[in-house]
Design an enzyme around this catalytic site. Structure first.
Site, short mmCIF file in Angstrom:
data_model
loop_
_atom_site.label_atom_id
_atom_site.label_comp_id
_atom_site.label_asym_id
_atom_site.label_seq_id
_atom_site.Cartn_x
_atom_site.Cartn_y
_atom_site.Cartn_z
N ASP A 1 89.13 115.64 58.53
CA ASP A 1 88.52 114.49 59.49
C ASP A 1 89.43 113.86 60.20
OD1 ASP A 1 86.58 112.44 60.29
OD2 ASP A 1 85.80 112.37 58.41
N ASP B 1 86.03 112.46 64.43
CA ASP B 1 85.48 111.27 64.24
C ASP B 1 85.15 110.19 65.49
OD1 ASP B 1 84.56 108.96 62.15
OD2 ASP B 1 85.89 107.96 63.43
N GLU C 1 81.44 114.02 66.05
CA GLU C 1 80.49 113.34 65.44
C GLU C 1 79.61 113.09 66.68
OE1 GLU C 1 81.68 109.61 64.11
OE2 GLU C 1 80.04 109.40 62.82
N HIS D 1 78.48 110.58 54.57
CA HIS D 1 79.11 109.33 53.94
C HIS D 1 78.65 108.20 54.60
CE1 HIS D 1 81.31 110.28 57.47
NE2 HIS D 1 81.92 108.99 57.61
C1 GLC Z 1 82.58 107.34 62.04
C2 GLC Z 1 82.56 107.45 60.51
C3 GLC Z 1 82.65 106.12 60.10
C4 GLC Z 1 83.42 105.13 60.43
C5 GLC Z 1 83.31 105.04 61.95
C6 GLC Z 1 84.72 104.44 62.64
O1 GLC Z 1 81.22 106.85 62.51
O2 GLC Z 1 81.68 108.56 60.28
O3 GLC Z 1 82.39 106.24 58.39
O4 GLC Z 1 83.19 103.76 59.82
O5 GLC Z 1 83.50 106.20 62.57
O6 GLC Z 1 85.83 105.25 62.18
#
Ligand code: GLC
Length: 582
Positions: A136, A238, A292, A358
């Protein structure tokens, strides 16, 4: 990319997974008609991805926090699921404002999780078991404790100043930007040291990196190479859809934050950055990439992942996971969304298929039915769905056991920065805290982060210490050990369903056709490839339901069924799921 914050608590469910790879390796030796997409057969299309939230998976040293040695001790469990890739949430050095999504050193391992030696051993152990590892990568922002930020904030003339977005206060206040995690929802944070504001779309401790700066971009590519040189097999990017910004920071219409994705996702030059990243890193390694989210339109999604674009490999769309609300959801809507995404990617590009991660509450509590009489059946039904769709299935740890929402009713029992800050925000503005907590209990992402339920010993066998987040009290009933030797358990059903997918390329590449489209209770579809035709029947309700397939089922062979029936009619029992060969 559309990403979602499913409650008033702004619980983020962004997911931009990307795994890029040039590998031809494939576990199955079947001859398969290659899909029209120029990228052809790939290991990551044929993979089943298991997502591990390391903080909650297995603690090896009794400090109450899951760690790498804990994962190593469970590698055989992971292998025995039949999955062939693991996506690991961030494991880098971090002050943990957002549980590792605030990285202070991208080339080291978080102390809570172990050491680089542990990481090397984990990667080796996975590869020995033919499991790929997807890392990640959090590079829309870093931690404010990263050396770059410390330097950046130290003076206006620091060589690191432009690694982040600063707005000198001499120019007045910058135009409003919404922050997803900030108590005041304000993404500009004033820093008196240099009399300037810095930008943070997430928490104050997560300043956004400035992708306009070529030096920053080179730092990131070099860091990605560091991990690729170690032999990791993929990267999930991410929140990367947010990385590109118009750095003149123009004012946006008031109320834009209600539709902030439209403004935040797919900013100027995003595709340039991805193409550069691909040329400098991904194209040089055998890695797969997934980001993402998928932008704001279906075209955005294609532009991110079509093979001839040389950006990413796999789209990870959120539209479907956003459907489930506390009040329920419409199966017709659910079917329409999955069918739309399938047809959009029928000839080109590739999709991830998932119902949890998650950033989501538990799959069975949101999309199934976690009441004792239906929990196992509906969980098996949902896993049948994920594992029989076209696209790469992503299964979130614990969903193979039908782990449920914990639904803690006290704010003190939550840890999630988004939830805690939004609670404070609601308190400050005199919001309805009762209603807020009702939403949190159903949809807070901590529901999906409670410790993994290994057995019925203290704290579900997750730790010998005090877990960082309370264990779901139902662990004595729902745990891996009790399901291991029960042939009818969710765990064993999950394994069987994975095996069915691995043994039948039709479930990976086969054409998907929705049938009995307007049936509000049953999701039914066929998958077809090279003369093979499978029918999938899924009753999404807790009552008997009728499906009209228009097909002759009399000679159909049941390949899997969550009631263990060997023949199937058009009348389905509550939450019944079956895959049938026609
Ligand atoms: C992404 C992650 C999440 C995190 C956010 C900020 O959405 O999946 O868990 O809080 O980014 O990094």
């Amino acid at each position: 990319m559309k990403s979602f914050f499913t409650t008033a608590a702004c619980i983020i469910t962004l997911a931009f997974i990307c795994v890029s790879c040039n590998s031809n390796s494939s576990e199955s030796k079947q001859e398969v008609a290659v899909p029209k997409d120029s990228s052809g057969r790939k290991w990551w299309k044929e993979a089943v991805v298991y997502q591990i939230y390391p903080r909650s998976f297995k603690d090896s040293d009794g400090d109450g926090i899951g760690d790498l040695k804990g994962i190593i001790s469970k590698l055989d469990y992971i292998k025995n699921l039949g999955v062939n890739a693991v996506w690991l949430n961030p494991i880098y050095t971090s002050p943990n404002d957002d549980n590792g999504y605030d990285v202070s050193d991208y080339r080291n391992i978080m102390k809570d999780f172990g050491t680089m030696e542990d990481f090397n051993a984990l990667l080796k152990g996975m590869h020995e078991r033919n499991i790929k590892l997807v890392m990640d990568i959090v590079v829309n922002h870093s931690s404010d404790e990263h050396e770059w930020f410390k330097q950046s904030r130290s003076s206006r003339t620091s060589p690191y100043r432009d690694y982040y977005h600063w707005w000198n206060a001499d120019r007045g206040k910058p135009a409003y930007r919404y922050s997803l995690f900030d108590i005041n929802h304000d993404a500009w944070r004033y820093d008196s040291l240099t009399n300037a504001y810095y930008l943070h779309y997430f928490s104050r401790k997560q300043p956004d990196l400035n992708w306009e700066n070529p030096k920053l971009r080179q730092e990131i590519y070099s860091m990605l190479k560091f991990w690729a040189d170690k032999g990791v097999d993929g990267f999930r990017l991410d929140a990367f859809g947010f990385a590109a910004k118009d750095t003149t920071f123009p004012a946006w219409p008031s109320g834009f934050e209600k539709d902030f994705m439209r403004y935040y996702a797919m900013g100027p030059h995003l595709h340039d950055y991805l193409k550069e990243m691909n040329a400098e890193v991904f194209s040089k390694y055998d890695v797969m990439t997934v980001a993402e989210g998928t932008g704001n339109t279906l075209q955005d999604a294609h532009n991110l992942v079509d093979a001839d674009r040389n950006e990413l490999n796999m789209a990870y769309p959120f539209e479907a996971v956003d459907i489930a609300k506390k009040e329920g959801y419409s199966l017709l809507h659910f079917k329409q969304v999955f069918t739309k995404w399938d047809s959009t990617f029928a000839d080109k590009g590739w999709l991830a298929v998932f119902l949890a991660n998650h950033d989501q509450a538990r799959m069975v509590s949101r999309f199934g039915n976690d009441k004792p009489e239906f929990r196992d059946l509906s969980s098996k039904m949902l896993n049948t769905f994920i594992l029989s769709m076209r696209g790469t299935p992503y299964c979130y740890n614990g969903d193979e056991l039908a782990m449920t929402n914990a639904g803690f009713n006290k704010i003190e029992d939550y840890n999630d920065v988004a939830t805690l800050n939004e609670y404070q925000h609601q308190k400050n503005i005199g919001g309805d805290l009762k209603k807020f907590m009702e939403n949190v209990m159903f949809s807070c992402r901590d529901n999906g982060r409670t410790p993994f339920q290994w057995d019925s010993s203290n704290n579900a066998g997750f730790t010998t210490g005090k877990p960082w987040l309370k264990t779901n009290p139902n662990y004595k009933l729902i745990n891996a050990a009790s399901q291991e030797n029960d042939a009818n358990s969710c765990l064993n059903y999950f394994r069987k369903m994975i095996k069915l997918r691995k043994d039948n390329a039709v479930l990976v590449y086969g054409k998907y056709t929705l049938i009995d489209k307007d049936n509000p209770d049953v999701y039914a579809y066929t998958r077809e490839l090279d003369g093979k035709k499978f029918l999938v029947l899924l009753n999404f309700t807790g009552k008997n339901a009728i499906v009209k397939t228009g097909l002759d089922l009399s000679k159909a062979k049941v390949l899997i069924n969550n009631y263990a029936a060997t023949s199937i009619t058009e009348s389905l029992k509550p939450y019944e799921a079956a895959v049938i060969e026609l």
